[in-house]
Design an enzyme around this catalytic site. Sequence first.
Site, PDB file in Angstrom:
ATOM      1  N   GLY A 138       0.831  -1.198   0.000  1.00  0.00           N
ATOM      2  CA  GLY A 138       0.000   0.000   0.000  1.00  0.00           C
ATOM      3  C   GLY A 138       0.865   1.247   0.000  1.00  0.00           C
ATOM      4  O   GLY A 138       1.980   1.247  -0.514  1.00  0.00           O
ATOM      5  N   GLU A 139       0.364   2.306   0.573  1.00  0.00           N
ATOM      6  CA  GLU A 139       1.043   3.600   0.719  1.00  0.00           C
ATOM      7  C   GLU A 139       1.170   4.368  -0.597  1.00  0.00           C
ATOM      8  O   GLU A 139       1.505   5.541  -0.603  1.00  0.00           O
ATOM      9  CB  GLU A 139       2.461   3.450   1.299  1.00  0.00           C
ATOM     10  N   GLY A 140       0.962   3.707  -1.743  1.00  0.00           N
ATOM     11  CA  GLY A 140       1.274   4.305  -3.035  1.00  0.00           C
ATOM     12  C   GLY A 140       2.559   3.753  -3.611  1.00  0.00           C
ATOM     13  O   GLY A 140       3.080   4.266  -4.611  1.00  0.00           O
TER      14      GLY A 140
END
Length: 349
Positions: free
Chosen positions: A315-317
């Site tokens: 996740g997080e980008g």
Amino acid sequence: MQTLSSIINAIVPLDNVAMARTATRLNGLVKPTGSFGRLEHLAIQLAGMRGLSGHHIDRKQIIVMVADHGVYDEGVTISPKSATAIHAQNMMKGITGVCVLAENAGADVKVVDVGIDSDPVPGLVNMKVERGSGNIAQGPAMSRQQAEDLLLASACLTLEQITNGVQLFGVGELGMANTTPAAAVVSVFTDNDPQQIVGIGANFPSERLHHKVAVVRQAIEINRPDARDSIDVLAKVGGYDLVGMAGVMLGAASVGLPVILDGFPSYAAALAACRIAPDVRHYLIPSHLSAEKGSIIALQHLQLAPYLHLDMRLGEGSGAALAMHLVDAACAMYNNMGLLAESNIVLPF
């Protein structure tokens, strides 16, 4: 003054004339026709986006929406709730996965607090709606008005970044337990039982996965979201981070700029954004196939095929940061390769 309706109404299809012109140029480059495969498709897609001035992208940014979720209280994650605020602080230090990969890709990271259950974190953009969403297993995540307001605020934040020169966006998220509302949203939009969608998230024990499935199923049964109404779905079984990412997609698409998706929660946000404005889909670039269980189903409904298969689920980008290199490569191919007609090579195909 922008309204949500004006932003939605500004989203138009890609420019087919520009795309056809680009396809013709690609076919004339010093290579066999179509030999760059999907990289050529990406270059053609970019050509159709009216917000880009040719295949030139000077500034890239990943917007990370950070929020806590009331459904955490149902025991659907093994991570401590405090990890959301702590990891947001780590993002400001530049030491998280997305920060390292974004720097490598030449992108900056903007971290936005849309609902962390803590006092404001220094350095974050403060768009906090509440200190965590409602527990979707007991009631709605938020009111419809809150969802609409956050969609607009996130779209306007995106438009503000565009005035600062950003031409390529990635979306990311951070929030303990957020794969649970993401699974609920995907289940509703794809009309699948949660059993087919719910995954382990951040290493949730597989032997307890049945509990997470039951929580998602309960959330849908209690809230009865209307799959025909994206805002209703987001408000009832979503989360502030999902709404925020959907707002970024609407904002960028409204001025013809691309958004790179990340993992499973971003697919949920994309499903919502595309129900609100179907032409949003043409401005989305799928980075990677998340290892989360419902990813393939979500992407099939989006009619998007991810470029990377790395078994990632951070996740997080982080996946969006990696895919920015592909966008750069597509632009370099288009701009810098020589023409077949000038190469003294005659190809039989």
